[in-house]
Design a protein around this motif. Structure first.
Motif, PDB file in Angstrom:
ATOM      1  N   UNK A   8       0.780  -1.227   0.000  1.00  0.00           N
ATOM      2  CA  UNK A   8       0.000   0.000   0.000  1.00  0.00           C
ATOM      3  C   UNK A   8       0.815   1.282   0.000  1.00  0.00           C
ATOM      4  N   UNK A   9       2.123   1.142   0.094  1.00  0.00           N
ATOM      5  CA  UNK A   9       2.959   2.333   0.057  1.00  0.00           C
ATOM      6  C   UNK A   9       2.981   2.964  -1.322  1.00  0.00           C
ATOM      7  N   UNK A  10       3.569   4.140  -1.410  1.00  0.00           N
ATOM      8  CA  UNK A  10       3.673   4.815  -2.693  1.00  0.00           C
ATOM      9  C   UNK A  10       4.040   6.270  -2.502  1.00  0.00           C
ATOM     10  N   UNK A  11       3.878   7.033  -3.560  1.00  0.00           N
ATOM     11  CA  UNK A  11       4.164   8.459  -3.522  1.00  0.00           C
ATOM     12  C   UNK A  11       2.858   9.241  -3.611  1.00  0.00           C
ATOM     13  N   UNK A  12       2.712  10.197  -2.727  1.00  0.00           N
ATOM     14  CA  UNK A  12       1.478  10.983  -2.663  1.00  0.00           C
ATOM     15  C   UNK A  12       1.845  12.430  -2.355  1.00  0.00           C
ATOM     16  N   UNK A  13       1.006  13.343  -2.772  1.00  0.00           N
ATOM     17  CA  UNK A  13       1.232  14.752  -2.465  1.00  0.00           C
ATOM     18  C   UNK A  13       0.814  15.049  -1.035  1.00  0.00           C
ATOM     19  N   UNK A  14       1.413  16.079  -0.487  1.00  0.00           N
ATOM     20  CA  UNK A  14       1.036  16.516   0.858  1.00  0.00           C
ATOM     21  C   UNK A  14      -0.465  16.770   0.916  1.00  0.00           C
ATOM     22  N   UNK A  15      -1.066  16.312   1.999  1.00  0.00           N
ATOM     23  CA  UNK A  15      -2.498  16.422   2.166  1.00  0.00           C
ATOM     24  C   UNK A  15      -3.263  15.207   1.692  1.00  0.00           C
ATOM     25  N   UNK A  83      -3.756   6.471   6.625  1.00  0.00           N
ATOM     26  CA  UNK A  83      -2.968   7.691   6.811  1.00  0.00           C
ATOM     27  C   UNK A  83      -3.612   8.818   6.009  1.00  0.00           C
ATOM     28  N   UNK A  84      -4.081   9.823   6.707  1.00  0.00           N
ATOM     29  CA  UNK A  84      -4.712  10.988   6.080  1.00  0.00           C
ATOM     30  C   UNK A  84      -3.879  12.240   6.344  1.00  0.00           C
ATOM     31  N   UNK A  85      -4.152  13.284   5.580  1.00  0.00           N
ATOM     32  CA  UNK A  85      -3.455  14.560   5.751  1.00  0.00           C
ATOM     33  C   UNK A  85      -1.944  14.364   5.829  1.00  0.00           C
ATOM     34  N   UNK A  86      -1.435  13.618   4.895  1.00  0.00           N
ATOM     35  CA  UNK A  86      -0.007  13.282   4.923  1.00  0.00           C
ATOM     36  C   UNK A  86       0.865  14.511   4.743  1.00  0.00           C
ATOM     37  N   UNK A  87       1.999  14.483   5.411  1.00  0.00           N
ATOM     38  CA  UNK A  87       2.957  15.581   5.378  1.00  0.00           C
ATOM     39  C   UNK A  87       4.305  15.068   4.854  1.00  0.00           C
ATOM     40  N   UNK A  88       5.126  15.944   4.307  1.00  0.00           N
ATOM     41  CA  UNK A  88       6.451  15.491   3.838  1.00  0.00           C
ATOM     42  C   UNK A  88       7.256  14.792   4.933  1.00  0.00           C
ATOM     43  N   UNK A  89       7.074  15.194   6.170  1.00  0.00           N
ATOM     44  CA  UNK A  89       7.815  14.564   7.265  1.00  0.00           C
ATOM     45  C   UNK A  89       7.326  13.152   7.578  1.00  0.00           C
ATOM     46  N   UNK A  90       6.246  12.732   6.951  1.00  0.00           N
ATOM     47  CA  UNK A  90       5.802  11.337   7.094  1.00  0.00           C
ATOM     48  C   UNK A  90       6.564  10.398   6.157  1.00  0.00           C
ATOM     49  N   UNK A  91       7.374  10.956   5.290  1.00  0.00           N
ATOM     50  CA  UNK A  91       8.149  10.142   4.358  1.00  0.00           C
ATOM     51  C   UNK A  91       9.085   9.217   5.112  1.00  0.00           C
ATOM     52  N   UNK A  92       8.968   7.925   4.843  1.00  0.00           N
ATOM     53  CA  UNK A  92       9.766   6.912   5.543  1.00  0.00           C
ATOM     54  C   UNK A  92       9.406   5.537   4.983  1.00  0.00           C
ATOM     55  N   UNK A  93      10.161   4.546   5.414  1.00  0.00           N
ATOM     56  CA  UNK A  93       9.770   3.171   5.156  1.00  0.00           C
ATOM     57  C   UNK A  93       8.943   2.716   6.354  1.00  0.00           C
TER      58      UNK A  93
END
Length: 128
Positions: A8-15, A83-93
């Protein structure tokens, strides 16, 4: 021993939002307390959320409270992290972890050392 596989991981825009899944095999997780952890480059692995095997208790890191939700479906042998309202600081494995704990249906664990089963992780990247 239970085997755990995250997806379910991937790349998403902030928010944006993502839902991670952790599928277990080898054993039923109905007596396992489960957790989600994450690790960014150069940083230690940290707990994101945890849930007791009965799902009666959950806990969250302060940084994700109100944005992330952990849940489980023992019939499907799967744990989720919404995970909602994602932020750049949530970037991780992001890693799924399990700890066999059949005696106490309410117990959960919040440290790396307390878990004895781990998945390989799924990458989450949040762009600004």
């Amino acid at each position: 021993q239970v085997q755990l596989v995250e997806s379910g991981g991937g790349t998403v825009q902030a928010g944006g939002s993502l839902r991670l899944s952790c599928a277990a095999s080898g054993r039923t997780i109905s007596s396992y307390a489960m957790g989600w952890f994450r690790q960014a480059p150069g940083k230690e692995r940290e707990v994101v959320a945890a849930i007791s095997w009965s799902a009666t208790r959950t806990s969250y890191a302060d940084s994700v409270t109100g944005r992330f939700t952990i849940s489980r479906d023992n019939a499907k042998n799967t744990v989720y992290l919404q995970m909602n309202s994602l932020k750049p600081e949530d970037t991780a494995k992001y890693y799924c972890a399990g700890r066999y704990a059949p005696v106490n249906r309410h117990i959960l664990f919040n440290t790396v050392q307390e878990y004895d089963a781990w998945g390989q992780g799924t990458q989450v990247t949040v762009s600004s």
